[in-house]
Design an enzyme around this catalytic site. Structure first.
Site, PDB file in Angstrom:
ATOM      1  N   CYS A 162       0.641  -0.726  -0.165  1.00 49.79           N
ATOM      2  CA  CYS A 162      -0.159   0.116  -0.103  1.00 49.79           C
ATOM      3  C   CYS A 162       0.478   1.040  -0.762  1.00 49.79           C
ATOM      4  CB  CYS A 162      -1.288   0.107   1.340  1.00 49.79           C
ATOM      5  SG  CYS A 162      -1.668  -1.209   1.542  1.00 49.79           S
ATOM      6  N   HIS A 172     -12.377   2.567  -3.685  1.00 44.49           N
ATOM      7  CA  HIS A 172     -12.523   2.576  -2.467  1.00 44.49           C
ATOM      8  C   HIS A 172     -13.301   1.594  -2.186  1.00 44.49           C
ATOM      9  CE1 HIS A 172     -12.267   3.874   1.554  1.00 44.49           C
ATOM     10  NE2 HIS A 172     -13.501   4.073   1.869  1.00 44.49           N
ATOM     11  N   ARG A 180     -19.676  10.645  -2.202  1.00 43.06           N
ATOM     12  CA  ARG A 180     -18.352  10.567  -2.844  1.00 43.06           C
ATOM     13  C   ARG A 180     -18.401  10.430  -3.557  1.00 43.06           C
ATOM     14  NH1 ARG A 180     -16.375   6.334   1.901  1.00 43.06           N
ATOM     15  NH2 ARG A 180     -16.495   7.744   3.294  1.00 43.06           N
ATOM     16  N   ILE A 206     -18.708   0.608   8.106  1.00 47.50           N
ATOM     17  CA  ILE A 206     -18.433  -0.218   9.773  1.00 47.50           C
ATOM     18  C   ILE A 206     -19.395  -0.507  10.667  1.00 47.50           C
ATOM     19  CG2 ILE A 206     -17.166  -0.112  12.038  1.00 47.50           C
ATOM     20  CD1 ILE A 206     -15.355  -0.546   9.594  1.00 47.50           C
TER      21      ILE A 206
HETATM   22  O1  MEZ Z   1     -16.877   4.486   5.499  1.00 45.03           O
HETATM   23  C1  MEZ Z   1     -15.097   4.907   4.986  1.00 45.03           C
HETATM   24  O2  MEZ Z   1     -15.156   4.794   3.868  1.00 45.03           O
HETATM   25  C2  MEZ Z   1     -15.172   6.720   5.306  1.00 45.03           C
HETATM   26  C3  MEZ Z   1     -15.344   7.043   6.604  1.00 45.03           C
HETATM   27  C4  MEZ Z   1     -13.417   6.737   4.656  1.00 45.03           C
HETATM   28  C5  MEZ Z   1     -12.487   8.182   4.733  1.00 45.03           C
HETATM   29  O3  MEZ Z   1     -12.867   8.907   4.703  1.00 45.03           O
HETATM   30  O4  MEZ Z   1     -12.839   7.565   6.426  1.00 45.03           O
END
Ligand code: MEZ
Length: 606
Positions: free
Chosen positions: A129, A538, A434, A584
């Site tokens: 990463c 993402h 987003r 989450i």
């Molecule tokens: O839930 C997500 O993907 C998130 C909160 C990402 C972020 O920008 O921190």
């Protein structure tokens, strides 16, 4: 020079190590007699593997391997042996020039063999990463074997439930099932646990929680549902969204009981109110959450196997699910008989080829995901006839550090940062969903934007320190100086921030007149900061179809008995666009439902 210093430090440690070794064992004799693989050529010339180097320094096989024991796939004896001689965290401490060491950060646990391999060449796992300018000693060409090539079925285990995947959903399912008395095996194909949850930053959405109440935040389950559905659009399944929102406060309480700190509540894009729960001081939620869940798994002595990949779900002659076939790094191919399986193996955003097959317009983008997020859990479910929903609905996150895979959390915007273009002007409501913000950044000629904020935002979010340590942050005492450091016209940036601050002080709703963003605070406290950002892949909104009980469904709506799924492995909740903080929330709530229902199934079925 730096590399030399590191290698000298390593040699010094190896001299210390020679005091560690024991008498030759029968394992040593056997291993000494066994043929060694030829050392591959690496970019450093004819390389020496770590085991050979230890051997050269007087160490014996039994110093690392427990004599007479087969290697377990998690290499726990080997990891303990490394720590026993080196003590945790000594070797990498001189590695990068920043405050971040490879042994700290978000791993939260010492897994020496994650990077340091004995008989094949070592490889830095972090560089999956990160782009770090360091090499670990004895690095070289990774020697990944293809598990599919290892044909013979070696043995068979039996349990009640197998959970596939060890991110937030998987660990939660395992804990919930074990707490109802089920025997559980968790398998994880990566060498470390945590999945994408380990990387998660912004928070966990929940409505009507004790933390919101303590902070005077007015929220409701109905508002969380309507915010989620507004972003998700018509393909979302409202029954699943209702379960997520209804259970969200109870899920926060459950995590709190385990020891998770969710006391800081922030606002993320697309949410009407502050609803994203995270540890105090705006710390990233993921590493903390995974550390607590790992602890709960350890306390319950659950059987957790890393380096173990599920390759096939097994049915008997009547079509009943009876377990799965796996391949362990050392144990190779074997079967685990089980009455129920929970698929919690995440999405496929790290599989860029697969992403591009659905979304050609994402070609060339990088991903925020851990390397194991390749969609295997979806394929396993589909192999038994499960329905896959919304597979082409793939979310790009608008703010990755430009040229990196590092996600700059939405919480930075939520706490007050603005996005400006290369002319120093705002161009979008930073708190729109987003899809909108990412499209606006990609419409700029440079396809990058600048995230600009002040000390008040920086100090409200501990995780910004990580961006600084990774060299992503530009800092200056004034906005003029910041503009010149990042190559923006100073007058334009100063005027953009002035009119934003003006709206904060003069508008009764603290809303800016151009993009109608609710402004949490003025950008006025020096020093000032900027990060260049660009969108990246993402999250995959699609996945296995499930019902409200997390049972995996076929296209005709019937359930595949004994098969459950949770988290990003599933589709249906997020439709066309997921709100930050909902992954989450979904992972914990549906992970718990999946684990509990799998446990009930084991006690009632057959
Ligand atoms: O839930 C997500 O993907 C998130 C909160 C990402 C972020 O920008 O921190």
């Amino acid at each position: 020079m730096a590399r030399l210093t590191r290698e000298l430090a390593l040699l010094g440690t190896l001299v210390v190590l020679s005091a560690c070794h024991s008498e030759p064992s029968s394992l040593d004799t056997q291993l000494a007699a066994a043929p060694r693989p030829a050392a591959p050529q690496t970019s450093r010339g004819s390389a020496q593997a770590l085991a050979d180097s230890h051997h050269d320094h007087g160490m014996l096989c039994a110093d690392c391997h427990v004599a007479g024991m087969e290697l377990d796939d998690g290499e726990s004896a080997e990891n303990s042996a490394c720590v026993g001689c080196h003590a945790a965290q000594t070797l990498g401490d001189d590695a990068p020039s920043t405050a971040v060491t490879p042994h700290d950060s978000h791993l939260g646990k010492v897994y020496c063999t994650l990077c340091h391999h004995g008989h094949t060449f070592s490889q830095s796992y972090c560089t999956n990463c990160h782009i770090f300018e360091f090499r670990i000693p004895f690095d070289g060409v990774p020697a990944f074997s293809d598990p599919a090539l290892q044909e013979s079925l070696h043995s068979e285990d039996t349990t009640d439930i197998v959970v596939v995947g060890s991110g937030g959903a998987g660990l939660t399912a395992a804990i919930a099932a074990a707490d109802l008395g089920a025997r559980v095996v968790v398998i994880e194909k990566q060498p470390l646990t945590g999945g994408n949850t380990l990387l998660s930053a912004g928070g966990m959405n929940a409505a009507n929680t004790k933390y919101q109440q303590a902070l005077g935040i007015e929220d409701s389950v109905a508002l969380m549902i309507s915010d989620t559905l507004r972003a998700a659009g018509p393909t979302s399944h409202p029954d699943l969204v209702e379960v997520m929102a209804n259970q969200s406060s109870a899920s926060v309480d459950w995590l709190t009981t385990l020891g998770v700190d969710l006391s800081d509540v922030g606002k993320l894009a697309g949410a009407s109110v502050k609803r994203a729960h995270r540890p105090k001081n705006g710390k990233a939620i993921g590493p903390h959450l995974i550390q607590v869940l790992r602890g709960a798994v350890e306390t319950r002595k659950l059987d957790l196997r890393v380096n173990t990949k599920a390759t096939r779900l097994l049915e008997d002659e009547t079509g009943r699910l009876v377990g799965l076939e796996v391949v362990g790094k050392h144990r190779q191919r074997y079967a685990i008989r089980a009455n129920a399986i929970v698929l919690a193996a995440g999405g496929f955003s790290a599989n860029i080829q697969r992403v591009v097959a659905y979304r050609g317009d994402y070609a060339g983008m990088t991903s925020t995901n851990q390397p194991g997020a390749t969609g295997d859990g979806m394929d396993l479910g589909a192999s038994l006839g499960a329905e896959l929903l919304d597979m082409d609905q793939i979310q790009i996150h608008p703010t990755l550090g430009a040229g990196t895979r590092i996600l700059i959390t939405e919480a930075v915007r939520g706490n007050g940062a603005v996005l400006v273009n290369h002319e120093g002007q705002r161009f979008v409501n930073e708190m729109a969903t987003r899809a909108i913000v990412a499209a606006a950044v990609l419409a700029l000629p440079e396809r990058t934007a600048l995230l600009v904020f002040d000390e008040a935002v920086r100090s409200s979010l501990d995780q910004v320190a990580g961006y600084a340590a990774l060299g992503l942050l530009t800092r200056a005492d004034t906005l003029d100086k910041l503009a010149s450091e990042i190559g923006l016209p100073a007058a334009a940036l100063v005027s953009t921030v002035a009119s934003y601050n003006d709206a904060y002080t003069s508008d009764p709703n603290r809303e800016d007149p151009n993009y109608h963003r609710a402004i949490p605070q003025a950008i006025a406290t020096p020093p000032f900061y900027a990060i260049e950002v660009t969108p990246g892949v993402h999250y995959t909104m699609g996945g296995l179809s499930i019902d409200v009980g997390a049972r995996v469904l076929r296209p005709d709506g019937s359930a595949i008995l004994g098969l459950y799924a949770a988290g990003e492995n599933t589709g249906g909740i997020h439709g066309a666009d997921r709100l930050g903080g909902n992954s989450i929330s979904e992972a914990i709530t549906f992970g718990k439902i999946a684990g509990e229902n799998a446990a009930h199934w084991c006690t009632t079925a057959h």
